[in-house]
Scaffold this motif. Sequence first.
Motif, PDB file in Angstrom:
ATOM      1  N   UNK A 278       0.831  -1.204   0.000  1.00  0.00           N
ATOM      2  CA  UNK A 278       0.000   0.000   0.000  1.00  0.00           C
ATOM      3  C   UNK A 278       0.867   1.256   0.000  1.00  0.00           C
ATOM      4  N   UNK A 279       1.961   1.190  -0.726  1.00  0.00           N
ATOM      5  CA  UNK A 279       2.827   2.356  -0.800  1.00  0.00           C
ATOM      6  C   UNK A 279       3.692   2.574   0.416  1.00  0.00           C
ATOM      7  N   UNK A 280       3.635   1.652   1.383  1.00  0.00           N
ATOM      8  CA  UNK A 280       4.485   1.725   2.562  1.00  0.00           C
ATOM      9  C   UNK A 280       5.500   0.601   2.513  1.00  0.00           C
ATOM     10  N   UNK A 281       6.628   0.722   3.227  1.00  0.00           N
ATOM     11  CA  UNK A 281       7.654  -0.321   3.182  1.00  0.00           C
ATOM     12  C   UNK A 281       7.084  -1.698   3.497  1.00  0.00           C
ATOM     13  N   UNK A 282       7.466  -2.675   2.695  1.00  0.00           N
ATOM     14  CA  UNK A 282       7.026  -4.064   2.874  1.00  0.00           C
ATOM     15  C   UNK A 282       8.178  -4.978   2.505  1.00  0.00           C
ATOM     16  N   UNK A 283       8.309  -6.088   3.219  1.00  0.00           N
ATOM     17  CA  UNK A 283       9.412  -7.023   2.986  1.00  0.00           C
ATOM     18  C   UNK A 283       8.872  -8.417   2.696  1.00  0.00           C
ATOM     19  N   UNK A 284       9.418  -9.057   1.675  1.00  0.00           N
ATOM     20  CA  UNK A 284       9.134 -10.454   1.363  1.00  0.00           C
ATOM     21  C   UNK A 284      10.451 -11.215   1.473  1.00  0.00           C
ATOM     22  N   UNK A 320       0.552  -5.232 -11.328  1.00  0.00           N
ATOM     23  CA  UNK A 320       0.140  -4.106 -12.177  1.00  0.00           C
ATOM     24  C   UNK A 320      -0.932  -3.217 -11.552  1.00  0.00           C
ATOM     25  N   UNK A 321      -1.609  -3.699 -10.501  1.00  0.00           N
ATOM     26  CA  UNK A 321      -2.634  -2.893  -9.836  1.00  0.00           C
ATOM     27  C   UNK A 321      -2.049  -1.847  -8.888  1.00  0.00           C
ATOM     28  N   UNK A 322      -0.748  -1.950  -8.624  1.00  0.00           N
ATOM     29  CA  UNK A 322      -0.101  -0.938  -7.780  1.00  0.00           C
ATOM     30  C   UNK A 322      -0.080   0.391  -8.537  1.00  0.00           C
ATOM     31  N   UNK A 323      -0.641   1.429  -7.947  1.00  0.00           N
ATOM     32  CA  UNK A 323      -0.823   2.700  -8.654  1.00  0.00           C
ATOM     33  C   UNK A 323       0.283   3.689  -8.287  1.00  0.00           C
ATOM     34  N   UNK A 324       1.428   3.469  -8.833  1.00  0.00           N
ATOM     35  CA  UNK A 324       2.510   4.425  -8.700  1.00  0.00           C
ATOM     36  C   UNK A 324       3.485   4.226  -9.859  1.00  0.00           C
ATOM     37  N   UNK A 325       4.327   5.200 -10.081  1.00  0.00           N
ATOM     38  CA  UNK A 325       5.211   5.166 -11.244  1.00  0.00           C
ATOM     39  C   UNK A 325       6.232   4.054 -11.153  1.00  0.00           C
TER      40      UNK A 325
END
Length: 399
Positions: A278-284, A320-325
């Motif tokens: 969601x536009x915040x830091x995330x780790x996998x 592709x659903x992530x809405x950022x550049x």
Amino acid sequence: MLVGVPPAGAAATRAEGPAAYRVAAGATAVRGAATSSDGPLIRAGTGTYTDSLKPGERKYYTVELDAASSAYVSAVAAPKPGGTMGVRDGIEVSLQAADGTQCGAGHHRSFLSAGGAYPLADYAERVVKPGAPCRSAGAYRFVVERGDAKGGDDSAVPLELRYVAEPPRKNETEEPAGPGGWSTRAPSGPPPGDGESVAGGTGFNDAAELRPGAWKDELRPGETRFYRVAVEAGEQLFADAEFGAERGGAVPFVVSGVRVGLSNEARGHVLNKTGGYQGRPATVSLATPPAAYGGGAGGGEAARGMRLAGWYYLQVSVNPKVRQTAVPVTLKIATAAARRSEQEPGAGRAAGGVEPVAATSRGTHRQRLRLIGYAGIGTGTALLLGLGVWTLLARRRQG
């Protein structure tokens, strides 16, 4: 060596949008047969082959196996980056004798199980060991089948095929422990620092080489980038993908918004993990069983995939659903000698008392593996609906 340097032409392509999977230079175009009796020959020692596959289509290819080597015949299916695939769409690969006997389990990969239209790869194998089927030398058939594209892109997807053979091992009966028996943390923790810049490749053929350490890249939504890491016999691979924050503020939450997959040197599936974004830091994070322990069949899918030592291919994707550049990502890579989970006694030993395989040089491994051809990626847990329908279709075919 592709360390910190983008593949030729990659920068220009990415300026226009997500780059498509790039097949091997000089690959041989073939056309798979619709029946089992006349599939084109995937020849030993001739590298990579290309074809395409329509929804619901099944294609046959012929491979010549000897009586001693284990064989891995792989297929990579590469849909358009950022596309939408049907909920029942995917590929299934299998290896069969002329009379229809399965040489091992067939393997199904779903396009949507990772949350987007990402490249898929896996192999069908013939492992030579006592009691295993397909021990005789002769002509066998490699089968690739695609699922139902309803609700998604119904165009043909490009295929890349390859065949790898491995001489027999001294002890094929030893099986590694399941993935849960091994440590999920690198001995010294993730590598520190911001990382060195690197541009991932579009696929297996131009994957950027990563040494242990921290590396920085940036992905567009709908894009998958490939990286390769050398893993020796007896080593585990640990990889953290830290996805950065959106620079423009809050964005909608995307289930399976980010993904990390792993394939082995012969393009067999090892692991696949996704995470919300969601536009915040995330780790996998990924942690593997040790490489090259034994037959692999007794330790689950990840142990099967870690059967070989050599190059392991990380695939990092943004939905592709992530809405950022673009989404910044830092990859933290470590390899270490096999360790059991800290909660279990006997660190450094496999279940059943099997000792870790001594690490060997990559040069020795290169002599062991004889590249003969290929095809071949990874996905995670498939949608229940897709798997249910696929299983039903498989039963109808067998009935």
